[in-house]
Enzyme design. Structure first.
Site, PDB file in Angstrom:
ATOM      1  N   CYS A  91       0.878  -1.158   0.113  1.00  0.00           N
ATOM      2  CA  CYS A  91      -0.154  -0.017  -0.002  1.00  0.00           C
ATOM      3  C   CYS A  91       0.732   1.335   0.017  1.00  0.00           C
ATOM      4  CB  CYS A  91      -0.871   0.090   1.254  1.00  0.00           C
ATOM      5  SG  CYS A  91      -2.271  -1.196   1.215  1.00  0.00           S
ATOM      6  N   GLN A 152      -5.113  -9.284   6.233  1.00  0.00           N
ATOM      7  CA  GLN A 152      -5.242  -7.770   6.497  1.00  0.00           C
ATOM      8  C   GLN A 152      -6.452  -7.343   7.433  1.00  0.00           C
ATOM      9  OE1 GLN A 152      -3.896  -4.241   4.633  1.00  0.00           O
ATOM     10  NE2 GLN A 152      -2.483  -5.425   3.117  1.00  0.00           N
ATOM     11  N   SER A 210     -23.523   9.745   5.179  1.00  0.00           N
ATOM     12  CA  SER A 210     -23.295   8.468   6.058  1.00  0.00           C
ATOM     13  C   SER A 210     -23.423   8.911   7.513  1.00  0.00           C
ATOM     14  CB  SER A 210     -21.701   7.971   5.938  1.00  0.00           C
ATOM     15  OG  SER A 210     -21.420   6.986   6.692  1.00  0.00           O
ATOM     16  N   SER A 244     -11.571   1.079   4.322  1.00  0.00           N
ATOM     17  CA  SER A 244     -11.225   1.679   2.947  1.00  0.00           C
ATOM     18  C   SER A 244     -11.825   0.828   1.812  1.00  0.00           C
ATOM     19  CB  SER A 244      -9.782   1.793   2.638  1.00  0.00           C
ATOM     20  OG  SER A 244      -9.324   0.874   2.750  1.00  0.00           O
ATOM     21  N   HIS A 345      -9.116   3.996  -1.595  1.00  0.00           N
ATOM     22  CA  HIS A 345      -7.762   3.573  -1.507  1.00  0.00           C
ATOM     23  C   HIS A 345      -7.347   2.738  -2.807  1.00  0.00           C
ATOM     24  CE1 HIS A 345      -4.172   1.836   0.078  1.00  0.00           C
ATOM     25  NE2 HIS A 345      -4.591   0.935   1.024  1.00  0.00           N
ATOM     26  N   CYS A 375       0.509   1.966   6.804  1.00  0.00           N
ATOM     27  CA  CYS A 375       0.950   0.726   7.029  1.00  0.00           C
ATOM     28  C   CYS A 375       0.696  -0.011   5.672  1.00  0.00           C
ATOM     29  CB  CYS A 375      -0.323   0.211   7.945  1.00  0.00           C
ATOM     30  SG  CYS A 375      -2.077   0.413   7.304  1.00  0.00           S
TER      31      CYS A 375
END
Length: 389
Positions: A91, A152, A210, A244, A345, A375
């Protein structure tokens, strides 16, 4: 001593990484080429002067194979003499591209270099580069970790359990990300960084409406019976709402020295101040942002209080909230224009997307120092400090 400065930073709008996503029809090479063209058009730089183009892409297979960055350079119309390479630090791939670009400039290997990244998750889904039945780890890794590593999503659950981060806290953080992103779009704060593409002008994953009530109705995204038995501490609170999404997008920054910028009539936006990369527990693979932050601050001879704005990649809400607990950072200064939970992402593009957003946010707010950290799979993290000039 030579320095490294960013003189332009641009990104595409970010589309949903699904077959019906707004950018799913755009080949990843063209996604990246679009940002490269925008970068030279906005800066006015002659692309023939660019010494190298360093791009990040995670799933380097299929339409993102064979050094995607090189073909984006050619598609963008740059001279054939401009070289390019594609790197993978998961990432953090395009943040690593920024590190390499800046380090090359400071060392004197480059005078003008592009750091960039792309990912089309609609066309090249995650794990496309690991065919079914194939083992990417070899015999040594399971020998060292006999109980096995985890995906993950399970790591994000373990982080939430380790730091006692509950569902309500993660959902509230996710809603805040959407609210900040929607406010930034409404206020025109993304206009300077986004290069519209084929009629797409906005980030597609932002949900202004949201609410925590809506997110509370979502089911756990990673519940697994075997992992539940192995890790009874997991409460299964990671959902599609507080993690994400998958996305399509590209981003790019132009890096040079202050001297070269002055000679070419370019306006530096920020100085690339300090860099760090760390390894951490590959089981809790998402916690490397904590030691990476500590290391880059030591290298910069700065304290946390010196940092005006932070960009911490929102791979999962639990990661940012655990980082905040460990560092004591003020969340009001973190991802002030929203983060990956809202904006998206697109893996290989996210590093330079964060840099682009941070540079423009610092300029808009008059901030002096910004810190970016991400990360990465395998227990890795990048961090860097930039300084507005």
């Amino acid at each position: 001593m030579r320095d490294a400065v960013i003189v332009e930073a641009v990104r595409t709008p970010i589309g949903k990484g699904k077959p019906n996503g707004a950018l799913a029809h755009v080949h990843p090479v063209e996604l990246l080429a679009h940002t490269l063209r925008a970068l030279v058009e906005r800066s006015g730089v002659d692309p023939a002067l660019i010494d190298d183009v360093i791009g990040g892409t995670v799933d380097q297979v299929g339409e993102q194979a064979m050094n995607t960055t090189r073909y984006a350079v050619l598609s963008a119309g740059f001279p054939e003499s401009v070289p390019a390479t594609t790197v993978d630090r998961q990432c953090g791939s395009s943040q690593q591209a920024v590190h390499f670009a800046a380090q090359g400039v400071i060392a004197g290997a480059y005078d003008l270099v592009v750091a960039c990244g792309v990912e089309s998750m609609s066309r090249v889904p995650m794990w496309s580069n690991v065919p079914a039945g194939k083992d990417p780890f070899g015999p040594g890794v399971p020998g060292r970790f006999p109980e096995g590593l985890v995906p993950q999503g399970i790591s994000a659950e373990l982080v939430a359990a380790e730091w006692s981060i509950g569902r309500e806290q993660m959902d509230a953080f996710a809603v805040s990300s959407h609210q900040k992103a929607a406010a930034a779009w409404a206020g025109g704060l993304f206009d300077a960084e986004v290069a519209p593409l084929e009629g797409v002008t906005r980030d597609e994953s932002v949900r202004p409406g949201s609410t925590t009530e809506v997110l509370a109705g979502l089911k756990p995204a990673y519940h697994d019976r075997a992992f539940a038995e192995r890790f009874p501490q997991i409460e299964w609170n990671i959902t599609a709402g507080n993690a994400s999404p998958v996305n399509d997008g590209a981003s790019a920054v132009l890096v040079t020295t202050s001297e070269t910028a002055a000679r070419l009539g370019l306006r530096p936006l920020a100085r690339l101040h300090s860099f760090a990369v760390t390894g951490s527990d590959p089981l809790l693979m998402l916690t490397g942002v904590v030691p990476a932050t500590e290391r880059v601050l030591r290298r910069a001879s700065l304290s946390l209080g010196d940092i005006d704005l932070f960009e911490v990649n929102e791979a999962f809400a639990s990661v940012v909230l655990a980082w905040q607990q460990e560092t004591g950072a003020d969340l009001a200064r973190v991802n002030v224009h929203g983060g990956a939970i809202a904006l998206g992402h697109p893996l290989g593009a996210s590093g330079t997307r964060l840099t682009t957003t941070l540079v423009h946010a610092m300029r808009e707010r008059g901030a002096r120092y910004g810190l970016q950290t991400m990360c990465e799979a395998g227990g890795l993290a990048n961090a860097m400090v930039i300084e507005r000039v």
